[in-house]
Design an enzyme around this catalytic site. Structure first.
Site, short mmCIF file in Angstrom:
data_model
loop_
_atom_site.label_atom_id
_atom_site.label_comp_id
_atom_site.label_asym_id
_atom_site.label_seq_id
_atom_site.Cartn_x
_atom_site.Cartn_y
_atom_site.Cartn_z
N ASP A 349 38.32 44.85 42.42
CA ASP A 349 38.08 46.39 42.15
C ASP A 349 39.18 46.96 41.30
O ASP A 349 40.48 46.62 41.77
CB ASP A 349 37.91 46.91 43.47
CG ASP A 349 37.57 48.48 43.46
OD1 ASP A 349 36.33 48.77 42.88
OD2 ASP A 349 38.14 49.05 43.95
N GLU A 378 37.24 45.01 37.30
CA GLU A 378 37.10 46.31 36.41
C GLU A 378 38.58 46.62 35.73
O GLU A 378 39.51 47.15 36.34
CB GLU A 378 36.83 47.55 37.55
CG GLU A 378 35.47 47.36 38.16
CD GLU A 378 35.44 48.68 39.03
OE1 GLU A 378 34.51 49.31 38.84
OE2 GLU A 378 36.21 48.73 39.92
#
Ligand code: CA
Length: 649
Positions: A349, A378
Site C-alpha cells: 500500500d 502503489e
C-alpha cells in the site's frame, strides 16, 4: 489506498521525551548506521525457553510484564538486561511459555513510563492490546505442508482483489462463517439460483492469485463485537505480524485467528489459488498508541523541520523506511508472513512512501524464500520528505526496482477517465483522443522508459478505491442506457485482460459490482460493500466473458509477452484514432488481429482477405476455435466491442 484522515495526530506532544527530539534532530544516524541490530526480535519461542528481545534505544529501563492469563491481572514484571552496544533489552524465561501473555514497561530518562505491546508480536489478545507467546507449530491446520511449487509463469498471473468480509457476508453467499477466514474455506456454496459462490466461484473463474485486503491486525473494527458494529477495509495497522481478529471465529483466543487464516491459505492452495497479502507499512493508525512510537519515540516516522509528523500518505503519518530499523522491520515482517503463512505475493500500500533500497531489500529477502513470490505496490508520487540521495519507490523509479511491479493508473485513466473527477471520461465512455494513451499502456509501457519489462505493470481499471467501474460509467454519463453501460464495462474489462503486463480485477467486477454510487467505501456498512452473489445472474454474459478471456490469455502466448523486445517484434499498431484501436500480432506461424471499437456504431475494418478463426467477437469468447470465417477485405464490428481473430499464414 488513500482514505480521509481518520485521526489527525495534532495532540502529538512534541517534546514528550528528550530523546524524541534528539532523534528527530539528526541523531538518528547513530542508530541507523552504527547501532543496527541484525538478530531476531520479539518473543523467540522454543519448548525449552522463550527469549524476549526489544529494540528500545532510548529507554533507560525495560521490564517484561507477565499477566496471569490472556485477560488476567499483572502477575509480575522482570527487569530486562540492556546491551549497550546493540541497544537491545532482553530476558529469557525457561520452560514452555506457549500462551504466556506479556507486554513491556519502558522507563525513559525523563522518568516517564509507558506500557506497550510487542511490535514484533506474533499472537495477541482481543483487539491486539497484549502480546502472547506462541509455539507456531501448534497453530498449523491439519495437512499443512510445504509452500506451493514456485510460480514459474508470472506472465500468466491474473490477480483478483477481495475483502474477506465482502466475499462471505451477504445472505446470497449462503456461507455459514460470514465475515470470517473460514467462510472462504467452505465448498459447495451457491447463490439463491444455484450458481457457485465464495471459494468455488473463485476457482471456476480461473484467476491465479487472490489478493486479500488487509488481513493483519488493524485497529478500527472492535473485535469484541459479533457481528461488529463497524466495517473497515483495514488500512489502519496495529499489529503487523498478527492476523486480524474480527475474521476469526473466536477473537478472544489468540491462536484461533492464526490457525483459521492458515486454514484459508491451505484451502486456497489445495484448490490451486495463490494468496497475495495487502501490506500497509507506510503508516500506522495512531502514532501515540502504536508500539513503534512507544518503544522508540521519534524514530519510526518522518517529521518536518518543525518536528511535526509528515503526511504524505494523507492519513496522518509516514513511516521512515529509509531508517535501518524500520527497513529491518518491514523486511522481517514480510518474510515472516511469507515463511510462516506461505504467502505467495505482497501488495505494498502506498509504496511510493517507501524508498527503493527498502523495496529492493524486501525483494532480495523474498528471493531467498522463493524468487517467484510476487511483489508490487502503489508507486504514487507522494509528498514526503526524503533526502535528495534517497529515491522513492514510485513509478518513475520502477527501473531501479527489478522484479517489483507498479499499479498502472495510466491505463485506468485512459480507459474510463480520471478517477477523481466524476464526469471525466475515457476511451470507452465518450472521450476523444484517448487511443494513443490506451495503446501505449496496453502494450505494457513499451516506450515509457521507466520500466524494465511489461510484468512490472499491474494493469487494472477497478480496485477497492474510488468508484467501481460500473458506478464510474454510470456517474460519467448519468442519462445513459443500461445496455450501453454494460457494453462499455465489458470493453473496458476486456482491454485489461488482453493487455500486456499483469491483469488485476476487483472482486465482483465480472458482474459489474456496484457500491450504489458510494465512492470510497472504506468504512461503509456491509450493505454497500458486500458481494451480492445473485448479481452474477443479471450479468451472466460478462461473467462468461471474464472467465473465457482468462482462459484465452492462458492459451495464447502472444497475449502475455515477457519482454519489450518481444512486444516490439510482435505487435504492430495499425490504427489508433476515432475511438478505434487496431493492432496486429505477428509470429512465425500466425497473425492475430485485435480491434477495439469504442464508437457507438458498427465499424467496417479493412483486413487482409483470408480464413480467420474468431477468438473474441461482440463480447463472446470462442476458446474452442470452432468459429471460422472467410473474410473478404472488410470485417464489421458491433458498437462498443472487441474483435480478436487469428489467421495462419
Ligand atoms: Ca484488529
Amino acid at each position: 489506498m488513500r482514505t480521509p484522515l481518520k485521526m489527525r495526530d495534532d495532540s502529538y506532544p512534541r517534546d514528550r521525551y528528550y530523546q524524541d527530539a534528539l532523534m528527530r534532530l539528526g541523531q538518528d544516524s547513530m542508530f541507523t548506521k552504527t547501532r543496527h541490530y541484525d538478530g531476531e526480535l520479539g518473543a523467540v519461542y522454543s519448548d525449552q525457553a522463550t527469549i524476549f528481545r526489544l529494540w528500545a534505544p532510548t529507554a533507560s529501563q525495560a521490564e517484561l510484564i507477565i499477566y496471569d492469563d490472556w485477560y488476567g491481572e499483572i502477575q509480575k514484571s522482570i527487569l530486562m538486561e540492556f546491551d549497550d552496544h546493540l541497544r537491545i533489552f532482553s530476558t529469557e524465561l525457561v520452560g514452555d511459555q506457549h500462551g504466556l501473555t506479556y507486554a513491556y514497561r519502558l522507563t525513559f530518562f525523563t522518568g516517564e513510563q509507558v506500557i506497550t505491546n510487542d511490535p514484533y508480536a506474533k499472537a495477541a489478545t482481543v483487539n491486539g492490546h497484549r502480546s502472547v507467546v506462541v509455539d507456531l507449530s501448534r497453530t498449523n491446520p491439519e495437512g499443512w505442508g510445504e509452500r506451493m511449487p514456485s510460480w514459474q509463469t508470472p506472465e500468466k498471473t491474473v490477480i483478483y482483489e477481495a475483502h474477506i468480509r465482502d466475499l462471505t457476508v451477504s445472505e446470497s453467499s449462503n456461507i455459514q462463517n460470514k465475515g470470517k477466514f473460514l467462510g472462504l474455506t467452505e465448498e459447495n456454496r451457491v447463490n439463491d439460483y444455484g450458481s457457485p459462490a465464495g471459494l468455488d466461484y473463485l476457482v471456476d473463474l480461473g484467476v491465479t492469485h487472490i489478493e486479500l485486503l488487509p488481513a493483519f491486525d488493524y485497529a478500527t473494527v472492535d473485535e469484541t463485537e459479533e457481528p461488529p458494529s463497524s466495517y473497515n477495509w483495514g488500512y489502519d495497522p496495529y499489529n503487523y505480524n498478527v492476523p486480524e481478529g474480527s475474521y476469526a471465529t473466536n477473537p478472544f483466543d489468540p491462536f484461533a485467528r492464526i490457525t483459521e487464516m492458515k486454514e484459508l491459505i491451505k484451502t486456497f492452495h489445495d484448490r490451486g489459488l495463490r494468496v497475495i497479502m495487502d501490506v500497509v507499512y507506510n503508516h500506522v493508525y495512531e502514532v501515540e498508541n502504536h508500539a513503534f512510537h512507544k518503544t522508540a519515540p521519534g524514530y519510526y516516522f518522518r517529521y518536518n523541520e518543525k518536528g511535526e509528523l509528515t503526511n504524505g500518505t494523507g492519513v496522518g503519518n509516514d513511516t521512515a523506511s529509509e531508517r535501518a530499523m524500520v527497513r529491518k522491520y518491514i523486511v522481517d515482517s514480510v518474510t515472516y508472513w511469507a515463511r510462516e503463512y506461505q504467502i505467495d505475493g505482497f501488495r505494498f500500500d502506498l509504496m511510493g512512501i517507501h524508498d527503493i533500497d527498502t523495496m529492493n531489500e524486501v525483494r532480495l529477502a523474498l528471493n531467498e524464500i522463493d524468487p517467484a513470490i510476487l511483489l508490487f505496490g502503489e508507486g504514487w508520487d507522494l509528498y514526503t520528505p526524503l533526502s535528495s540521495d534517497v529515491r522513492a519507490a514510485n513509478q518513475g523509479n520502477a527501473k531501479f526496482m527489478p522484479g517489483i511491479g507498479q499499479f498502472n493508473d495510466g491505463l485506468r485513466e485512459a480507459v474510463k477517465g480520471n478517477d477523481f473527477e466524476i464526469t471525466a471520461k475515457g476511451y470507452v465512455n465518450g472521450a476523444w483522443y484517448m487511443e494513443p494513451q490506451v495503446v501505449s499502456n496496453f502494450m505494457g509501457g513499451v516506450d515509457f522508459g521507466n520500466y524494465n519489462d511489461p510484468l512490472q505493470l499491474i494493469q487494472y481499471i477497478e480496485a477497492h478505491d474510488n468508484f467501481t467501474l460500473y458506478d464510474k460509467l454510470v456517474a460519467s454519463n448519468p442519462q445513459q442506457d443500461e445496455r450501453i453501460v454494460e457494453r462499455q464495462h465489458m470493453l473496458a474489462t476486456t482491454i485489461i485482460l488482453l493487455a500486456q503486463g499483469v491483469p488485476f480485477l476487483h472482486a465482483g467486477q465480472e458482474f459489474m459490482r456496484t457500491k450504489f454510487g458510494v465512492r470510497d467505501s472504506y468504512n461503509k456498512p456491509d450493505e454497500i460493500n458486500q458481494i451480492d452473489w445473485n448479481r452474477q445472474e443479471s450479468y451472466r454474459q460478462s461473467v462468461m466473458l471474464v472467465r473465457e478471456l482468462i482462459k484465452l490469455r492462458h492459451n495464447e502466448p502472444l497475449l502475455r509477452l515477457t519482454s519489450y523486445e518481444e512486444i516490439k517484434d510482435t505487435m504492430n499498431v495499425i490504427r489508433q484514432d476515432y475511438k478505434i484501436v487496431h493492432l496486429t500480432y505477428e509470429c512465425e506461424d500466425y497473425q492475430l488481429v485485435l480491434v477495439f471499437n469504442a464508437q457507438s456504431n458498427v465499424l467496417n475494418v479493412p483486413v487482409e482477405s483470408g480464413k480467420y478463426t474468431i477468438l473474441v467477437e461482440d463480447h463472446v469468447v470462442y476458446n474452442d476455435h470452432s468459429n471460422h470465417e472467410e473474410i473478404k477485405e472488410f470485417k464489421s464490428i458491433p458498437p462498443i466491442s472487441t474483435l480478436l481473430m487469428k489467421r495462419y499464414y
